[in-house]
Design a protein around this motif. Structure first.
Motif, PDB file in Angstrom:
ATOM      1  N   ASP A 293       0.841  -1.193   0.000  1.00 22.43           N
ATOM      2  CA  ASP A 293       0.000   0.000   0.000  1.00 22.43           C
ATOM      3  C   ASP A 293       0.883   1.252   0.000  1.00 22.43           C
ATOM      4  O   ASP A 293       1.590   1.533   0.978  1.00 22.43           O
ATOM      5  CB  ASP A 293      -0.889  -0.045   1.257  1.00 22.43           C
ATOM      6  CG  ASP A 293      -1.795   1.159   1.358  1.00 22.43           C
ATOM      7  OD1 ASP A 293      -1.698   2.047   0.489  1.00 22.43           O
ATOM      8  OD2 ASP A 293      -2.593   1.212   2.316  1.00 22.43           O
ATOM      9  N   LYS A 294       0.802   2.039  -1.087  1.00 23.82           N
ATOM     10  CA  LYS A 294       1.677   3.217  -1.204  1.00 23.82           C
ATOM     11  C   LYS A 294       1.215   4.400  -0.356  1.00 23.82           C
ATOM     12  O   LYS A 294       1.773   5.489  -0.458  1.00 23.82           O
ATOM     13  CB  LYS A 294       1.775   3.624  -2.661  1.00 23.82           C
ATOM     14  CG  LYS A 294       2.531   2.633  -3.530  1.00 23.82           C
ATOM     15  CD  LYS A 294       2.740   3.223  -4.900  1.00 23.82           C
ATOM     16  CE  LYS A 294       3.375   2.223  -5.838  1.00 23.82           C
ATOM     17  NZ  LYS A 294       3.531   2.789  -7.185  1.00 23.82           N
ATOM     18  N   GLU A 295       0.144   4.204   0.402  1.00 25.03           N
ATOM     19  CA  GLU A 295      -0.287   5.269   1.316  1.00 25.03           C
ATOM     20  C   GLU A 295      -0.040   4.840   2.761  1.00 25.03           C
ATOM     21  O   GLU A 295      -0.392   5.561   3.682  1.00 25.03           O
ATOM     22  CB  GLU A 295      -1.796   5.566   1.146  1.00 25.03           C
ATOM     23  CG  GLU A 295      -2.285   5.760  -0.281  1.00 25.03           C
ATOM     24  CD  GLU A 295      -2.134   7.183  -0.790  1.00 25.03           C
ATOM     25  OE1 GLU A 295      -1.710   8.041   0.004  1.00 25.03           O
ATOM     26  OE2 GLU A 295      -2.423   7.417  -1.978  1.00 25.03           O
ATOM     27  N   ASP A 296       0.550   3.675   2.964  1.00 24.75           N
ATOM     28  CA  ASP A 296       0.663   3.118   4.326  1.00 24.75           C
ATOM     29  C   ASP A 296       1.859   3.724   5.075  1.00 24.75           C
ATOM     30  O   ASP A 296       2.991   3.276   4.951  1.00 24.75           O
ATOM     31  CB  ASP A 296       0.799   1.595   4.244  1.00 24.75           C
ATOM     32  CG  ASP A 296       0.889   0.969   5.628  1.00 24.75           C
ATOM     33  OD1 ASP A 296       0.853   1.721   6.622  1.00 24.75           O
ATOM     34  OD2 ASP A 296       1.002  -0.272   5.716  1.00 24.75           O
ATOM     35  N   LEU A 297       1.549   4.758   5.859  1.00 23.46           N
ATOM     36  CA  LEU A 297       2.619   5.447   6.589  1.00 23.46           C
ATOM     37  C   LEU A 297       2.585   5.082   8.073  1.00 23.46           C
ATOM     38  O   LEU A 297       3.002   5.860   8.929  1.00 23.46           O
ATOM     39  CB  LEU A 297       2.476   6.957   6.413  1.00 23.46           C
ATOM     40  CG  LEU A 297       2.714   7.452   4.978  1.00 23.46           C
ATOM     41  CD1 LEU A 297       2.369   8.921   4.840  1.00 23.46           C
ATOM     42  CD2 LEU A 297       4.176   7.232   4.565  1.00 23.46           C
ATOM     43  N   SER A 298       2.099   3.875   8.377  1.00 26.68           N
ATOM     44  CA  SER A 298       1.991   3.498   9.790  1.00 26.68           C
ATOM     45  C   SER A 298       3.349   3.076  10.353  1.00 26.68           C
ATOM     46  O   SER A 298       4.224   2.598   9.615  1.00 26.68           O
ATOM     47  CB  SER A 298       0.984   2.358   9.951  1.00 26.68           C
ATOM     48  OG  SER A 298       1.321   1.307   9.087  1.00 26.68           O
ATOM     49  N   THR A 299       3.502   3.274  11.651  1.00 27.09           N
ATOM     50  CA  THR A 299       4.668   2.715  12.341  1.00 27.09           C
ATOM     51  C   THR A 299       4.183   1.485  13.101  1.00 27.09           C
ATOM     52  O   THR A 299       2.995   1.356  13.368  1.00 27.09           O
ATOM     53  CB  THR A 299       5.275   3.738  13.320  1.00 27.09           C
ATOM     54  OG1 THR A 299       4.242   4.227  14.175  1.00 27.09           O
ATOM     55  CG2 THR A 299       5.919   4.894  12.587  1.00 27.09           C
ATOM     56  N   THR A 300       5.108   0.596  13.440  1.00 28.04           N
ATOM     57  CA  THR A 300       4.692  -0.677  14.036  1.00 28.04           C
ATOM     58  C   THR A 300       5.513  -0.975  15.292  1.00 28.04           C
ATOM     59  O   THR A 300       6.631  -0.465  15.454  1.00 28.04           O
ATOM     60  CB  THR A 300       4.951  -1.828  13.040  1.00 28.04           C
ATOM     61  OG1 THR A 300       6.355  -1.853  12.743  1.00 28.04           O
ATOM     62  CG2 THR A 300       4.175  -1.656  11.750  1.00 28.04           C
ATOM     63  N   THR A 301       4.955  -1.819  16.146  1.00 30.51           N
ATOM     64  CA  THR A 301       5.671  -2.214  17.360  1.00 30.51           C
ATOM     65  C   THR A 301       6.963  -2.941  16.974  1.00 30.51           C
ATOM     66  O   THR A 301       8.033  -2.681  17.548  1.00 30.51           O
ATOM     67  CB  THR A 301       4.797  -3.161  18.200  1.00 30.51           C
ATOM     68  OG1 THR A 301       3.524  -2.571  18.318  1.00 30.51           O
ATOM     69  CG2 THR A 301       5.362  -3.397  19.572  1.00 30.51           C
ATOM     70  N   GLU A 302       6.867  -3.836  15.962  1.00 29.91           N
ATOM     71  CA  GLU A 302       8.066  -4.601  15.557  1.00 29.91           C
ATOM     72  C   GLU A 302       9.135  -3.651  15.026  1.00 29.91           C
ATOM     73  O   GLU A 302      10.319  -3.795  15.328  1.00 29.91           O
ATOM     74  CB  GLU A 302       7.741  -5.607  14.439  1.00 29.91           C
ATOM     75  CG  GLU A 302       6.616  -6.584  14.727  1.00 29.91           C
ATOM     76  CD  GLU A 302       5.235  -5.927  14.585  1.00 29.91           C
ATOM     77  OE1 GLU A 302       4.946  -5.357  13.529  1.00 29.91           O
ATOM     78  OE2 GLU A 302       4.460  -5.981  15.561  1.00 29.91           O
ATOM     79  N   GLY A 303       8.688  -2.660  14.219  1.00 30.89           N
ATOM     80  CA  GLY A 303       9.637  -1.695  13.646  1.00 30.89           C
ATOM     81  C   GLY A 303      10.346  -0.936  14.754  1.00 30.89           C
ATOM     82  O   GLY A 303      11.574  -0.777  14.752  1.00 30.89           O
ATOM     83  N   GLY A 304       9.572  -0.465  15.738  1.00 29.63           N
ATOM     84  CA  GLY A 304      10.152   0.292  16.845  1.00 29.63           C
ATOM     85  C   GLY A 304      11.147  -0.555  17.622  1.00 29.63           C
ATOM     86  O   GLY A 304      12.262  -0.107  17.943  1.00 29.63           O
ATOM     87  N   ASP A 305      10.762  -1.811  17.922  1.00 30.13           N
ATOM     88  CA  ASP A 305      11.659  -2.697  18.684  1.00 30.13           C
ATOM     89  C   ASP A 305      12.979  -2.895  17.928  1.00 30.13           C
ATOM     90  O   ASP A 305      14.071  -2.823  18.508  1.00 30.13           O
ATOM     91  CB  ASP A 305      11.000  -4.073  18.897  1.00 30.13           C
ATOM     92  CG  ASP A 305       9.833  -3.977  19.873  1.00 30.13           C
ATOM     93  OD1 ASP A 305       9.710  -2.923  20.527  1.00 30.13           O
ATOM     94  OD2 ASP A 305       9.052  -4.943  19.954  1.00 30.13           O
ATOM     95  N   GLN A 306      12.832  -3.123  16.618  1.00 31.60           N
ATOM     96  CA  GLN A 306      14.021  -3.370  15.789  1.00 31.60           C
ATOM     97  C   GLN A 306      14.949  -2.135  15.784  1.00 31.60           C
ATOM     98  O   GLN A 306      16.157  -2.250  15.961  1.00 31.60           O
ATOM     99  CB  GLN A 306      13.518  -3.646  14.371  1.00 31.60           C
ATOM    100  CG  GLN A 306      14.533  -4.164  13.405  1.00 31.60           C
ATOM    101  CD  GLN A 306      13.946  -4.108  11.992  1.00 31.60           C
ATOM    102  OE1 GLN A 306      14.322  -3.233  11.231  1.00 31.60           O
ATOM    103  NE2 GLN A 306      13.049  -5.017  11.656  1.00 31.60           N
TER     104      GLN A 306
END
Ligand SMILES: Cc1cc2nc3c(=O)[nH]c(=O)nc-3n(C[C@H](O)[C@H](O)[C@H](O)COP(=O)(O)OP(=O)(O)OC[C@H]3O[C@@H](n4cnc5c(N)ncnc54)[C@H](O)[C@@H]3O)c2cc1C
Length: 496
Positions: A293-306
């Motif tokens: 999705d080219k509009e998906d600007l969400s941040t994620t728990t996994e991303g933050g942990d990484q």
């Protein structure tokens, strides 16, 4: 060229716009790449317009990145990206001198933790030297810890790239576009291009009900460059998206590192970095995950942990407890992972696509390349005899001494009224930003930093909204975060 000289509506001081029945060039997309191309073309006697679908320029990927002007040694050899990155680095320095936006040459350090990584940083140094990158140095542990005491004690060596720098990417976009407009660019914001047709020997661009005939179209539409390319019947360009999450830390950590700290890169990623931003905060990130999705600007728990785990490996004092904001940006990825820049089989239609990292760094070099391509295609480039002197950089009250602020407030008392407490932004700065073109809360934030501090706009949002509403003579309910569809408050409904 068939153009007539008229005085640009915005320039009382000699800015010229060259207007013909068929425009010379239309740029689709006002990210940093489109803005840099527009600024470069505004130096010639040409009739140029730029279409941006958002309410202001720089609101696409160009607002959501790490702000690093890369030194040039990290980019994979043999790619177009690599050819443009070192040239871009040097051009940004000149541009910041000319246009007055902030540019801090803090250098970068690529840190190695084992023998294999030590060998990799030596190879990267070699690549940089061959590319002409200046000042590269290999450091041992003692030097690392003397210069950067908060970098992990496990670091065995590091490569210094002293020419790396940081900018505020949106400030750079605004500086480029303001200068282009002052020199005659026809800027159309809130103008999404919905079709392009070939008509005789030229192209016709359709945007929001307007029809604009042009000789050449530059497709700099970022993530949507494939969609724009399909408008002229080309379906061979496919652009994917790779999301990068970034985490901004409290000013309490300012100074924890001076250089931008890189891990040793892998063949596919530069990894998670610790970045001292131009504004004196610390940012950690980004991740690199393909998304559909080219509009998906969400941040994620996994991303933050990484991000925090990897950032702590470089600088152990970093903690998620200091995070005050998080955001994601989407890199525009072409299938072979390189920039796609050049003419197409449709005469007059040029792609400037797949501009992933280091696209911010490369943008001014891309602009030079595009001007060269237009010349080769037969566009007559005649330099303007005179250019408008760039407007001075906006006042930043937080950077003034007390006597300087007193003098300023004496001349204009709005500079004594604080609107954003966290970042010390005054009503005078907000009014100036609105005069310069801010039309939304994000536009104000990116121009002044109001709302970017610890409380993230908790204190200043309502005042900023009121100032925007008053300046545009509209009700509060018409003020948006970033253009139509992002309204913040609703008009109170009558209760009967
Ligand atoms: C997380 C992250 C970190 C990064 N860090 C760095 C870094 O530190 N250094 C670096 O050099 N690079 C970095 N990059 C890469 C850099 O941000 C991009 O290369 C650069 O911003 C691309 O600019 P652009 O103008 O091509 O795209 P964009 O900024 O996306 O601009 C394209 C514009 O086209 C407009 N548009 C689309 N369709 C239409 C249409 N139909 N009509 C009109 N307008 C349209 C969009 O609204 C948008 O404003 C990073 C990227 C990410 C995601």
């Amino acid at each position: 060229m068939g153009t007539a000289k008229v005085t640009c509506a915005r320039c009382a001081v000699g800015g010229e716009r060259y207007v013909g029945t068929v425009k010379d060039v239309a740029i689709v997309g006002g990210g940093v790449v489109g803005c840099a191309i527009a600024r470069e073309l505004s130096r010639y006697r040409l009739d140029v317009c730029l279409f941006e679908r958002e309410v202001e320029v720089g609101f696409g990927t160009s607002k959501a990145n790490s702000g690093i002007i890369h030194a040039g040694h990290h980019t994979t050899p043999g790619t177009l990206k690599a050819d443009l990155v070192w040239r871009g680095n040097r051009l940004w320095r000149d541009l910041s001198d000319d246009l007055g936006f902030g540019f801090l040459q803090n250098g970068d350090l690529t840190v190695a933790f084992n023998e294999e990584e030590l060998q990799t940083i030596e190879e990267i140094e070699e690549i940089g030297v061959q590319r002409g990158v200046t000042g590269l140095e290999l450091w041992g542990p003692d030097r690392i810890h003397r210069k950067e005491p908060n970098v992990s004690r496990d670091a065995l060596g590091a490569l210094l790239g002293p020419t790396a720098a940081v900018v505020n990417p949106y400030e750079a976009c605004f500086a480029l576009i303001d200068d282009a407009v002052d020199n005659g660019l026809d800027l159309r914001v809130g103008a999404g291009v919905d079709d392009i047709e070939v008509e005789g020997d030229h192209l016709v661009v359709f945007a929001e009900g307007d029809r604009t005939p042009v000789r050449a179209v530059i497709n700099a539409a970022g993530l949507f460059a494939d969609r724009v390319s399909r408008m002229v019947g080309l379906d061979d360009l496919v652009i994917g998206a790779r999301r990068g999450e970034e985490y901004l830390l409290d000013r309490r950590l300012a100074g924890i590192v001076e250089h931008t700290i890189f891990p040793c890169p892998t063949p596919t990623s530069k990894g998670v970095l610790v970045i001292p931003t131009f504004d004196g905060t610390i940012m950690v990130g980004p991740t690199a995950d393909p998304v559909d999705d080219k509009e998906d600007l969400s941040t994620t728990t996994e991303g933050g942990d990484q991000v925090f785990e990897r950032a702590r490996r470089l600088v152990p004092g970093i903690s998620e407890r200091d995070c005050i904001a998080e955001f994601a940006g989407l890199r525009a990825i072409a299938p072979d992972d390189d920039f796609v820049i050049g003419p197409t089989s449709v005469p007059g239609f040029f792609n400037v696509a797949g501009i992933q990292s280091p696209g911010l760094t490369a943008a001014p070099a891309i602009a030079e390349l595009v001007v060269g391509l237009l010349t080769t295609s037969g566009l007559d480039l005649d330099p303007k005899p005179e250019l408008v002197t760039p407007a001075p950089r906006p006042v930043r009250v937080s950077e003034l001494t007390v006597p300087e602020l007193e003098m300023l407030a004496f001349r204009d008392c709005r500079y004594a009224h604080v609107v954003c407490r966290c970042e010390l932004v005054t009503e005078g700065e907000i009014a100036d930003a609105i005069d310069r073109g801010a039309r939304s809360l994000d536009g104000l934030k990116f121009r002044t930093r109001a709302g970017m501090g610890r409380c993230q706009g908790g204190f200043c949002t309502s005042r900023c909204m009121q100032l925007l509403a008053d300046a545009q003579d509209v009700p509060l309910s018409d003020v948006t975060k970033r253009g139509p569809g992002s309204w913040i408050v609703r008009e109170r409904e009558e209760v009967v």
